[in-house]
Design an enzyme around this catalytic site. Sequence first.
Site, PDB file in Angstrom:
ATOM      1  N   HIS A  95       0.815  -1.214   0.000  1.00 49.90           N
ATOM      2  CA  HIS A  95       0.000   0.000   0.000  1.00 49.90           C
ATOM      3  C   HIS A  95       0.854   1.273   0.000  1.00 49.90           C
ATOM      4  O   HIS A  95       0.374   2.335  -0.352  1.00 49.90           O
ATOM      5  CB  HIS A  95      -1.053  -0.006   1.117  1.00 49.90           C
ATOM      6  CG  HIS A  95      -0.571   0.400   2.486  1.00 49.90           C
ATOM      7  ND1 HIS A  95      -0.270  -0.506   3.480  1.00 49.90           N
ATOM      8  CD2 HIS A  95      -0.383   1.614   3.039  1.00 49.90           C
ATOM      9  CE1 HIS A  95       0.090   0.132   4.564  1.00 49.90           C
ATOM     10  NE2 HIS A  95       0.035   1.427   4.344  1.00 49.90           N
ATOM     11  N   ASP A 234       0.981  -7.637   2.476  1.00 51.62           N
ATOM     12  CA  ASP A 234       1.156  -6.215   2.164  1.00 51.62           C
ATOM     13  C   ASP A 234       2.638  -5.837   2.033  1.00 51.62           C
ATOM     14  O   ASP A 234       3.205  -5.171   2.892  1.00 51.62           O
ATOM     15  CB  ASP A 234       0.487  -5.388   3.274  1.00 51.62           C
ATOM     16  CG  ASP A 234       0.247  -3.949   2.852  1.00 51.62           C
ATOM     17  OD1 ASP A 234       0.830  -3.517   1.846  1.00 51.62           O
ATOM     18  OD2 ASP A 234      -0.522  -3.258   3.545  1.00 51.62           O
ATOM     19  N   SER A 689       3.837   2.357   8.566  1.00 50.63           N
ATOM     20  CA  SER A 689       3.654   1.314   7.563  1.00 50.63           C
ATOM     21  C   SER A 689       4.959   1.057   6.851  1.00 50.63           C
ATOM     22  O   SER A 689       5.661   1.988   6.463  1.00 50.63           O
ATOM     23  CB  SER A 689       2.601   1.728   6.547  1.00 50.63           C
ATOM     24  OG  SER A 689       1.360   1.343   7.024  1.00 50.63           O
TER      25      SER A 689
HETATM   26  N1  ARG Z   1      -4.735   0.872   7.297  1.00 51.25           N
HETATM   27  C1  ARG Z   1      -3.426   0.835   6.774  1.00 51.25           C
HETATM   28  C2  ARG Z   1      -2.757   2.234   6.913  1.00 51.25           C
HETATM   29  O1  ARG Z   1      -3.315   3.127   7.456  1.00 51.25           O
HETATM   30  C3  ARG Z   1      -3.391   0.321   5.384  1.00 51.25           C
HETATM   31  C4  ARG Z   1      -4.052   1.169   4.355  1.00 51.25           C
HETATM   32  C5  ARG Z   1      -4.022   0.700   2.951  1.00 51.25           C
HETATM   33  N2  ARG Z   1      -5.008  -0.304   2.670  1.00 51.25           N
HETATM   34  C6  ARG Z   1      -6.284  -0.066   2.296  1.00 51.25           C
HETATM   35  N3  ARG Z   1      -7.074  -1.086   2.158  1.00 51.25           N
HETATM   36  N4  ARG Z   1      -6.765   1.115   2.086  1.00 51.25           N
HETATM   37  O2  ARG Z   1      -2.105   2.762   6.064  1.00 51.25           O
HETATM   38  N1  ASP Z   2      -1.351   1.713   7.837  1.00 47.61           N
HETATM   39  C1  ASP Z   2      -0.667   2.793   8.527  1.00 47.61           C
HETATM   40  C2  ASP Z   2       0.399   3.447   7.660  1.00 47.61           C
HETATM   41  O1  ASP Z   2       0.283   3.527   6.471  1.00 47.61           O
HETATM   42  C3  ASP Z   2      -0.100   2.315   9.822  1.00 47.61           C
HETATM   43  C4  ASP Z   2      -1.014   2.610  10.960  1.00 47.61           C
HETATM   44  O2  ASP Z   2      -1.728   3.613  10.927  1.00 47.61           O
HETATM   45  O3  ASP Z   2      -0.966   1.845  11.917  1.00 47.61           O
HETATM   46  O4  ASP Z   2       1.338   4.002   8.143  1.00 47.61           O
END
Ligand code: ARG
Ligand code: ASP
Length: 755
Positions: A95, A234, A689
């Site tokens: 991502h 990921d 991330s």
């Molecule tokens: N929640 C994770 C972060 O904040 C992954 C985000 C990317 N994935 C998604 N399905 N949008 O970045």
């Molecule tokens: N998914 C998040 C990021 O892209 C990580 C988090 O918020 O825990 O940094």
Amino acid sequence: MLQLFKNPRGALSLLCSALFLLILQTTPLRADEGMWLPMLIGQKIDRMHELGFKLTAEDIYSVNKASLKDAIVHFGGGCTGEVISAEGLLLTNHHCGYGQIQAHSSVENDYLKDGFWARTRTEELPNQGLTVTFMRRMEDVTDLVLQGVTDAMEEKERQQIIDKNIKDLTEKALNGLDKRYNTVRIAPTYFGNQYFLYLNEIFRDVRLVGAPPSSIGKFGGDTDNWIWPRHTGDFALFRIYADKDNNPAEYSPNNVPYRPRYHFTISSKGVKEGDFTMVYGYPGRTQQYVLSPAVEYIALRSNPQKIHLRGLRLDVMNREQGKDQAVRIQYASKNARVSNAWKRWQGEARGILNAGTIAKKKAFEERFQQWAETTGRDDYITLISKMKELYNRLEPLQYASEMYTEALMATELLQFADNLERQLARRGPEEALSLARSFFKDYYQPIDEEIFEILFAEFYAALQDTPDLLPTPDLLPAAAPAARTTQAPAAHTAQAPAAHTAEAPAARTAQAAHCPENIRTLAQHLFSTSAFTREQQTLDILAKDSEQALELIRNDIAFKLVRPFVEKNRTEIQPLIAAINQELSLLYRTWMQAIMEFDKDRVFYPDANSTLRVAFGTVAGYSPVDAVVYKPVSTIEGIMQKDDPNNFDYNIPQTLRNIHAERNYGRWETDGTVPVCFIATNHTSGGNSGSPVLNANGHLLGLNFDRVWEGTMSDIEFDSSVCRNISVDIRYVLFLIDKIGNADYLLRELDISQD
Ligand code: ARG
Ligand code: ASP
């Protein structure tokens, strides 16, 4: 978070907290809150050793020898990545590289869908604009930054001295270095009670090496996002390139793989409950020490409204993306961005309420106040009431500002018109042209037009009680047939939250601009008249000489429509917000000193500010709700349980089904299966991330990529019972490189260890 913070007042509770302290000291707690500065990790190293860590503070951060920090990069400014080979191979999340993978994709060559594997170095794909940054050294420069500052000084004068000191220190630190590839940041910490200098080195030739198909790299999609149990692979691979002398350089086919000062050894040993883990990366922003009104605003007002608005946008995108393959690709990245915060805000608001954060903060503030009265210090005694007063003034402005971003600028056309003018006026024709090209690559008018209709009305609905925060009436271009105005937006008001449909104050009548009654007509007019919905027309404008082009842009209906709003926001709302925030941040400086004095036993760590941090903890499950307990490790079995060819989010590649059917796991098998993800108690945030998750030996166990839904309030309060970071297990990554990518030539670059 320490005992005083959590316990109610009174003698009994004092006794309780004494007991609690005793317990704390005798049984090692499994969760250790905090994001620590690498340079000061010595403060925590004993605790890390207690939890099993085997290395020294010098191994984590050193300026004299290669240390773990030398393998870590800030990836593209928003994520973290780490070097895993002597030839500059870089690991981060799928991502995080999503934008780059998408940029190289087309319907014919769909790397998002099918994955991408460079078979040779020459096939590695350059990415314009992508940078990775190494932090080379940090230094506590508090005394130098505050040199010449006295207590008696006016704030303005104080700030001038500080700014000057920062400028001088920056120049000194950069002396003799190539400024294209070296930067200095001096970041205030604890609201300006301390300052740290960071010297960074930036690499600008970073190429895409490999990525799994999205059905693996984004497995579970936005359905599983922020959720445990999780089964997302990921990860993505990049490579850093340098010039022949191993120095950073602009992209050139003559560049060679970068030879890093340090790269991680990979552990194939895996994890089990209770194991030590450490996350080393770049958390973006946390607000652990804010006052209760700030939290109240987030949980009860801002998040619910933003969730509502983004939900409306997502409905439109999801529907249209479902209809057409090309649109699905075009909006993949945008959709993920919108959806990601939409979901996090929900978890965060709920988590704050579940943890009772607002009540706890209020109780703490009361106890603080009682203590402050005993100090006789006027600045402490008046602190909370002054800050609350500022928050009262800030709230409507902050809310309006968020509506400008989340509702008004949700329309891509409006945002583009505004950006294009600015780009051309300030940066020049080339930049404007490249902005236009990237805009049209991923623009689909039907989505945007529908979003405009819905969100423009929502914008007015949200601000109807504060008409002075809207521009005055002549906002609609005279040409618009729909420029009839009325008091209430006609379209979509049913979905506006009740809180904002209250009777409008009388004052609004004459002054306010009103949402046009017939938004549909306005939308049609806007989208059919503006040149910026058509690529060729836009390029024709940009082909003219700049003066003429600017004139045409400024006369375009989209620009004329958005301009008064942008101006209102820029020249009135933002300066007011900035002024209040400035006052607030001065008071927070005192607040930080005061609570450190008041709450002597508590160990404070600085809020995240996109600088490199260490978090540590242990692999641990948790209980999300009553009567349910989650285990900490997920496996490929869970992927097969979720697998569903009819559901886009869970439709895995046939190869993976076959591998599972034959149990063809090769050397990546563990206990008859392949581990996929795991959770632990590390305190992480957005920006973490892609961060390396390391074991007791400093070897790579996995890649951090998310947090669990129930714990997303950790940016405000870390509740060790439910806050968990989610990582993809490195064994799954290796398995995928090997079995899905058939890229064992990459595995040969790696140092894989049994422990
Ligand atoms: N929640 C994770 C972060 O904040 C992954 C985000 C990317 N994935 C998604 N399905 N949008 O970045
Ligand atoms: N998914 C998040 C990021 O892209 C990580 C988090 O918020 O825990 O940094």
